[in-house]
Write an enzyme that holds these catalytic residues in place. Sequence first.
Site, mmCIF file in Angstrom:
data_model
loop_
_atom_site.group_PDB
_atom_site.id
_atom_site.type_symbol
_atom_site.label_atom_id
_atom_site.label_comp_id
_atom_site.label_asym_id
_atom_site.label_seq_id
_atom_site.Cartn_x
_atom_site.Cartn_y
_atom_site.Cartn_z
ATOM 1 N N GLU A 153 0.920 -1.381 0.008
ATOM 2 C CA GLU A 153 0.083 -0.006 0.149
ATOM 3 C C GLU A 153 0.908 1.129 -0.025
ATOM 4 O OE1 GLU A 153 -2.879 -0.303 3.186
ATOM 5 O OE2 GLU A 153 -3.327 -2.486 2.558
ATOM 6 N N GLU B 287 -5.334 -8.577 0.701
ATOM 7 C CA GLU B 287 -6.180 -8.294 1.748
ATOM 8 C C GLU B 287 -7.448 -7.768 1.276
ATOM 9 O OE1 GLU B 287 -5.227 -5.296 4.751
ATOM 10 O OE2 GLU B 287 -2.925 -5.827 4.614
#
Length: 275
Positions: free
Chosen positions: A104, A208
């Site tokens: 991320e 995720e």
Amino acid sequence: MSPATGKVMLGAYLSLSGRSASESLALRRSQLGRDQRIVHQFWAWDEAMPRTRFNVPSSSTLMISWHGVAWNKINGGGSDKLIAAAARNLAAQSKPLLVRWAWEMNGDWFEWGGAGNGKNADGYVSAWRRIHGIFADEGATNVSWVWSPNWNSSPGDSWNKMQNYYPGDDYVDWVGVSGYDFYKESPATLFNPIVNAYGARKPIIVTETAAIDFGGSTKADWTDDLAAYARRTPELSAMVWFDTDTHNDTNFRIDSTTASLAAYRRMAGNAHFQG
């Protein structure tokens, strides 16, 4: 590590209140009738990497999300010894595993994000390549590299486009993505940009995800939608659920309701998810 053709590997990060890691794995085994295909664990940047597989069933693959750090701490060579030690420890496991470093990076919530590192993704690419090279030098050939941006970028400026952070095909084995339906986004909205950009040349892994409970059958419905999306998206080779009730007061557990567990069991029991 290569994906199974035409199948999806289904796994989880597990952190269930009141249960140890082994107890959590046992609970999910009893509920689903199978072990996790991928067991996801998080390790701090300066935490010694494991030389053995803790709480990972023999039939499962370990995926380690390795925290990043400010890029200048890597690109200047100051972390070379730490990186080499991590490589040797993981090589000692002698089993294939996935490493997801500094995920991320296109968000502004981690210290390794572009927003806090000069707003120039080149530094991230250099750091990734340096780590990759040190692992190669140390003989950690059992490690497959997962590059994993968030599904959307924050901030949304041109310098922060996820593609700017891509280290290159020679340095990436799997392309990952994080995406949750926090604002009722569909699986296609969350994952199609990554699939369309990289699916033709790299296996895609949802590193995720979890369904948000908006009341009624919403969580079960979204899980069913995710399973259907995966079945019609051949580029998608793995999915890893963020299966926890200990993170930011949000219950991501697959068994938070009877309906949500039933939906997840339908997905886990489908032949497409037996990779």
